[in-house]
Design a protein around this motif. Structure first.
Motif, PDB file in Angstrom:
ATOM      1  N   CYS A   1      24.276  53.931  38.255  1.00  0.00           N
ATOM      2  CA  CYS A   1      23.202  54.015  39.240  1.00  0.00           C
ATOM      3  C   CYS A   1      21.854  53.839  38.538  1.00  0.00           C
ATOM      4  O   CYS A   1      21.541  54.605  37.621  1.00  0.00           O
ATOM      5  CB  CYS A   1      23.250  55.358  39.955  1.00  0.00           C
ATOM      6  SG  CYS A   1      21.820  55.589  41.014  1.00  0.00           S
TER       7      CYS A   1
ATOM      8  N   LYS B   1      24.818  60.148  45.264  1.00  0.00           N
ATOM      9  CA  LYS B   1      23.863  61.211  44.928  1.00  0.00           C
ATOM     10  C   LYS B   1      22.432  60.843  45.358  1.00  0.00           C
ATOM     11  O   LYS B   1      21.720  61.666  45.914  1.00  0.00           O
ATOM     12  CB  LYS B   1      23.907  61.432  43.414  1.00  0.00           C
ATOM     13  CG  LYS B   1      23.287  62.706  42.934  1.00  0.00           C
ATOM     14  CD  LYS B   1      23.578  62.879  41.453  1.00  0.00           C
ATOM     15  CE  LYS B   1      22.507  63.737  40.798  1.00  0.00           C
ATOM     16  NZ  LYS B   1      22.518  63.594  39.339  1.00  0.00           N
ATOM     17  N   CYS B   2      22.024  59.584  45.080  1.00  0.00           N
ATOM     18  CA  CYS B   2      20.607  59.262  45.327  1.00  0.00           C
ATOM     19  C   CYS B   2      20.397  58.031  46.225  1.00  0.00           C
ATOM     20  O   CYS B   2      19.257  57.670  46.485  1.00  0.00           O
ATOM     21  CB  CYS B   2      19.876  59.073  44.007  1.00  0.00           C
ATOM     22  SG  CYS B   2      20.167  57.482  43.231  1.00  0.00           S
TER      23      CYS B   2
ATOM     24  N   CYS C   1      25.086  54.738  45.279  1.00  0.00           N
ATOM     25  CA  CYS C   1      25.197  56.046  44.634  1.00  0.00           C
ATOM     26  C   CYS C   1      25.239  57.116  45.726  1.00  0.00           C
ATOM     27  O   CYS C   1      24.341  57.159  46.569  1.00  0.00           O
ATOM     28  CB  CYS C   1      24.003  56.274  43.719  1.00  0.00           C
ATOM     29  SG  CYS C   1      24.020  57.889  42.922  1.00  0.00           S
TER      30      CYS C   1
ATOM     31  N   GLY D   1      19.105  54.557  39.786  1.00  0.00           N
ATOM     32  CA  GLY D   1      18.201  55.620  40.239  1.00  0.00           C
ATOM     33  C   GLY D   1      18.365  56.909  39.459  1.00  0.00           C
ATOM     34  O   GLY D   1      17.381  57.535  39.070  1.00  0.00           O
ATOM     35  N   CYS D   2      19.624  57.329  39.236  1.00  0.00           N
ATOM     36  CA  CYS D   2      19.846  58.642  38.608  1.00  0.00           C
ATOM     37  C   CYS D   2      20.766  58.568  37.392  1.00  0.00           C
ATOM     38  O   CYS D   2      21.119  59.604  36.833  1.00  0.00           O
ATOM     39  CB  CYS D   2      20.399  59.625  39.633  1.00  0.00           C
ATOM     40  SG  CYS D   2      22.088  59.246  40.163  1.00  0.00           S
TER      41      CYS D   2
HETATM   42 ZN   LIG Z   1      22.009  57.694  41.822  1.00  0.00          ZN
END
Ligand SMILES: [Zn+2]
Length: 265
Positions: free
Chosen positions: A233, A202-203, A200, A235-236
């Motif tokens: 993802c 983003k994260c 990802c 995570g997010c």
């Molecule tokens: Zn993420």
């Protein structure tokens, strides 16, 4: 303890001679770059690390130090008359292998990105590299994280990279994010280890395949119509699919790889 001493003709007694080699020379300030050997007065006892860094070159860039022909580590204290040669780390640099200056190797490649090269973290994640980043981290926290989590700290801040606690780091030379990515690919020899679009951006979490039917309520009509392969993802919750944004990213990766080959030569 001092290494064997020789005082060169013409050199003031009490001074040491320093030669910065290869990629280190351009890091010297102004006219110092043009001088093959620099003489430095020893005003007080200090480590070779601090002596080198008084020329604004962070210890993270150093691959080897020789004093009067013998290898020394960063703790060596220069003595009057020492002739010191300082060599850069030579790509491809592998922080996962022990070396004389860095006997404790990293267990794996993991990057930590300073806010002054923030875009680089997106590009590193894009090629699958484990990359930590939080804009609010202070210099103190970055240095501590690099040491505690076994990360390579990437920054354009020489002062930050001079912190003793940091063992593995790299001073980013370019201001352009794509060139910065190329620099890292070439410096750490990553071209054969890329795993694009696995993380990802983003994260930093590793992406997991996701079934289209589970995502239908979340997809735009055209995405639903034209794409069947999706990743999510953990995570997010960001959803990824091979759309036009990915084509643009692929072009960036290809450009960075091509630049990295030029840098390697
Ligand atoms: Zn993420």
């Amino acid at each position: 303890m001092c290494a064997d001493k020789k005082i060169s003709p013409g050199q003031e007694s009490g001074a040491i001679g320093l030669e910065f080699h290869g990629a280190l020379r351009p890091l010297l300030q102004g006219s110092l770059r043009m001088m093959p050997r620099l003489y430095h007065s020893l005003e007080h006892r200090t480590s070779i690390k601090d002596t080198i860094e008084s020329f604004t070159i962070p210890h993270t860039e150093i691959g080897a130090i020789s004093v009067n022909g013998k290898s020394v580590d960063f703790s060596y204290q220069p003595c009057p008359g020492d002739q010191i040669r300082i060599y850069p780390l030579v790509p491809p640099v592998d922080p996962c292998r022990p070396s004389f200056l860095r006997p404790k190797p990293l267990p794996r490649l993991r990057f930590l990105v300073d806010v002054n090269v923030a875009r680089l973290r997106t590009y590193l994640r894009m090629i699958g590299m484990d990359t930590l980043y939080q804009p609010q981290w202070t210099d103190h926290e970055l240095a501590l994280l690099a040491a505690q989590r076994g990360c390579i700290l990437l920054s354009r801040d020489r002062g930050l990279l001079r912190r003793k606690i940091i063992e593995h780091g790299h001073l980013i030379r370019s201001e352009d994010p794509i060139q910065q990515l190329a620099e890292i690919i070439a410096y750490y020899g990553l071209s054969g280890r890329l795993n694009p679009f696995s993380r990802c951006i983003k994260c930093n979490a590793l992406l997991q395949p996701a079934a289209k039917e589970d995502l239908l309520p979340l997809l735009e009509p055209l995405t639903r119509k034209y794409y069947d392969t999706f990743f999510r993802c953990p995570g997010c919750d960001k959803i990824y699919w091979p759309g036009s944004h990915r084509d643009a990213m692929e072009k960036m990766v290809i450009e960075a790889l091509s630049l990295s080959r030029i840098l390697r030569k």
